[in-house]
Design a protein around this motif. Structure first.
Motif, PDB file in Angstrom:
ATOM      1  N   ASP A   1     -14.823  -1.917  16.912  1.00  0.00           N
ATOM      2  CA  ASP A   1     -15.032  -1.785  15.496  1.00  0.00           C
ATOM      3  C   ASP A   1     -13.890  -2.383  14.670  1.00  0.00           C
ATOM      4  N   HIS A   2     -12.818  -2.802  15.321  1.00  0.00           N
ATOM      5  CA  HIS A   2     -11.745  -3.494  14.615  1.00  0.00           C
ATOM      6  C   HIS A   2     -11.187  -4.600  15.512  1.00  0.00           C
ATOM      7  N   SER A   3     -10.600  -5.571  14.883  1.00  0.00           N
ATOM      8  CA  SER A   3     -10.119  -6.742  15.600  1.00  0.00           C
ATOM      9  C   SER A   3      -8.781  -6.474  16.281  1.00  0.00           C
ATOM     10  N   HIS A   4      -8.648  -6.972  17.480  1.00  0.00           N
ATOM     11  CA  HIS A   4      -7.365  -6.931  18.176  1.00  0.00           C
ATOM     12  C   HIS A   4      -6.602  -8.238  17.941  1.00  0.00           C
ATOM     13  N   ILE A   5      -7.192  -9.133  17.131  1.00  0.00           N
ATOM     14  CA  ILE A   5      -6.593 -10.417  16.797  1.00  0.00           C
ATOM     15  C   ILE A   5      -6.417 -10.484  15.288  1.00  0.00           C
ATOM     16  N   GLU A   6      -5.242 -10.938  14.862  1.00  0.00           N
ATOM     17  CA  GLU A   6      -4.981 -11.054  13.437  1.00  0.00           C
ATOM     18  C   GLU A   6      -4.259 -12.370  13.150  1.00  0.00           C
ATOM     19  N   ILE A   7      -4.721 -13.083  12.152  1.00  0.00           N
ATOM     20  CA  ILE A   7      -3.999 -14.244  11.646  1.00  0.00           C
ATOM     21  C   ILE A   7      -2.979 -13.691  10.659  1.00  0.00           C
ATOM     22  N   THR A   8      -1.701 -13.903  10.948  1.00  0.00           N
ATOM     23  CA  THR A   8      -0.653 -13.332  10.117  1.00  0.00           C
ATOM     24  C   THR A   8      -0.712 -13.865   8.691  1.00  0.00           C
ATOM     25  N   ASN A  10      -2.985 -16.847   6.464  1.00  0.00           N
ATOM     26  CA  ASN A  10      -3.929 -17.951   6.338  1.00  0.00           C
ATOM     27  C   ASN A  10      -3.253 -19.173   5.719  1.00  0.00           C
ATOM     28  N   ASP A  11      -2.256 -18.932   4.854  1.00  0.00           N
ATOM     29  CA  ASP A  11      -1.522 -20.029   4.218  1.00  0.00           C
ATOM     30  C   ASP A  11      -0.840 -20.931   5.241  1.00  0.00           C
ATOM     31  N   VAL A  12      -0.317 -20.343   6.304  1.00  0.00           N
ATOM     32  CA  VAL A  12       0.320 -21.136   7.367  1.00  0.00           C
ATOM     33  C   VAL A  12      -0.713 -22.054   8.010  1.00  0.00           C
ATOM     34  N   CYS A  13      -1.889 -21.525   8.290  1.00  0.00           N
ATOM     35  CA  CYS A  13      -2.954 -22.322   8.904  1.00  0.00           C
ATOM     36  C   CYS A  13      -3.372 -23.479   7.996  1.00  0.00           C
ATOM     37  N   VAL A  14      -3.504 -23.194   6.718  1.00  0.00           N
ATOM     38  CA  VAL A  14      -3.975 -24.192   5.763  1.00  0.00           C
ATOM     39  C   VAL A  14      -2.921 -25.249   5.482  1.00  0.00           C
ATOM     40  N   SER A  15      -1.698 -24.826   5.208  1.00  0.00           N
ATOM     41  CA  SER A  15      -0.684 -25.764   4.727  1.00  0.00           C
ATOM     42  C   SER A  15       0.168 -26.405   5.812  1.00  0.00           C
ATOM     43  N   MET A  16       0.349 -25.750   6.948  1.00  0.00           N
ATOM     44  CA  MET A  16       1.271 -26.270   7.958  1.00  0.00           C
ATOM     45  C   MET A  16       0.593 -26.825   9.201  1.00  0.00           C
ATOM     46  N   CYS A  17      -0.558 -26.287   9.557  1.00  0.00           N
ATOM     47  CA  CYS A  17      -1.159 -26.640  10.844  1.00  0.00           C
ATOM     48  C   CYS A  17      -2.251 -27.695  10.667  1.00  0.00           C
ATOM     49  N   GLU A  18      -1.895 -28.932  10.895  1.00  0.00           N
ATOM     50  CA  GLU A  18      -2.861 -30.023  10.783  1.00  0.00           C
ATOM     51  C   GLU A  18      -3.770 -30.106  12.007  1.00  0.00           C
ATOM     52  N   GLU A  19      -3.236 -29.750  13.172  1.00  0.00           N
ATOM     53  CA  GLU A  19      -3.973 -29.911  14.425  1.00  0.00           C
ATOM     54  C   GLU A  19      -5.045 -28.857  14.654  1.00  0.00           C
ATOM     55  N   LYS A  20      -4.843 -27.663  14.082  1.00  0.00           N
ATOM     56  CA  LYS A  20      -5.781 -26.541  14.270  1.00  0.00           C
ATOM     57  C   LYS A  20      -6.016 -26.272  15.760  1.00  0.00           C
ATOM     58  N   ALA A  28     -13.545 -19.371  24.121  1.00  0.00           N
ATOM     59  CA  ALA A  28     -14.623 -18.495  23.669  1.00  0.00           C
ATOM     60  C   ALA A  28     -15.033 -18.772  22.223  1.00  0.00           C
ATOM     61  N   ASP A  29     -14.504 -19.829  21.639  1.00  0.00           N
ATOM     62  CA  ASP A  29     -14.866 -20.221  20.279  1.00  0.00           C
ATOM     63  C   ASP A  29     -14.655 -19.087  19.268  1.00  0.00           C
ATOM     64  N   VAL A  30     -13.499 -18.427  19.388  1.00  0.00           N
ATOM     65  CA  VAL A  30     -13.167 -17.308  18.512  1.00  0.00           C
ATOM     66  C   VAL A  30     -12.791 -17.785  17.110  1.00  0.00           C
ATOM     67  N   TYR A  31     -12.151 -18.939  17.013  1.00  0.00           N
ATOM     68  CA  TYR A  31     -11.622 -19.424  15.731  1.00  0.00           C
ATOM     69  C   TYR A  31     -12.467 -20.556  15.171  1.00  0.00           C
ATOM     70  N   HIS A  32     -12.806 -20.449  13.891  1.00  0.00           N
ATOM     71  CA  HIS A  32     -13.499 -21.544  13.209  1.00  0.00           C
ATOM     72  C   HIS A  32     -13.169 -21.484  11.725  1.00  0.00           C
ATOM     73  N   TRP A  33     -13.422 -22.576  11.052  1.00  0.00           N
ATOM     74  CA  TRP A  33     -13.087 -22.694   9.636  1.00  0.00           C
ATOM     75  C   TRP A  33     -14.317 -22.560   8.761  1.00  0.00           C
ATOM     76  N   GLU A  34     -14.162 -21.826   7.689  1.00  0.00           N
ATOM     77  CA  GLU A  34     -15.173 -21.749   6.628  1.00  0.00           C
ATOM     78  C   GLU A  34     -14.446 -22.132   5.350  1.00  0.00           C
ATOM     79  N   ASN A  59       1.532 -17.629  14.550  1.00  0.00           N
ATOM     80  CA  ASN A  59       0.766 -17.051  13.453  1.00  0.00           C
ATOM     81  C   ASN A  59      -0.427 -16.214  13.918  1.00  0.00           C
ATOM     82  N   ILE A  60      -0.596 -16.106  15.222  1.00  0.00           N
ATOM     83  CA  ILE A  60      -1.697 -15.301  15.760  1.00  0.00           C
ATOM     84  C   ILE A  60      -1.103 -14.064  16.425  1.00  0.00           C
ATOM     85  N   ASN A  61      -1.479 -12.914  15.921  1.00  0.00           N
ATOM     86  CA  ASN A  61      -1.006 -11.654  16.458  1.00  0.00           C
ATOM     87  C   ASN A  61      -2.157 -11.049  17.254  1.00  0.00           C
TER      88      ASN A  61
END
Length: 76
Positions: A1-8, A10-20, A28-34, A59-61
């Motif tokens: 009922d709750h996630s064991h994964i947390e993106i610390t 989102n700004d880091v993902c958007v502004s710093m991580c070009e490679e994704k 398992a295709d857990v991560y995707h962009w909307e 950035n992934i906890n």
């Protein structure tokens, strides 16, 4: 009922991580962009730990389950 994964941050993902890397590495295709936001589908996770190892910004906890329990599937 709750996630064991947390993106610390989102700004880091958007502004710093070009490679994704998490979107390409996770088997398992857990991560995707909307739009400009990363979405975590934690229910797909197979707890391999690849996302924690591949994120160059730490950035992934991810809190793994207690020992001996592993992935728990819900049937029905």
């Amino acid at each position: 009922d709750h996630s064991h994964i947390e993106i610390t941050s989102n700004d880091v993902c958007v502004s710093m991580c070009e490679e994704k890397w998490c979107t390409h590495t996770c088997p398992a295709d857990v991560y995707h962009w909307e739009g400009d936001r990363i979405v975590v589908s934690y229910e797909n996770c197979i707890e391999c730990g690849a996302c924690r190892m591949i994120c160059p910004y730490g950035n992934i906890n991810c809190t793994m389950p207690r020992g001996g329990f592993g992935v728990q599937y819900k049937f029905g």
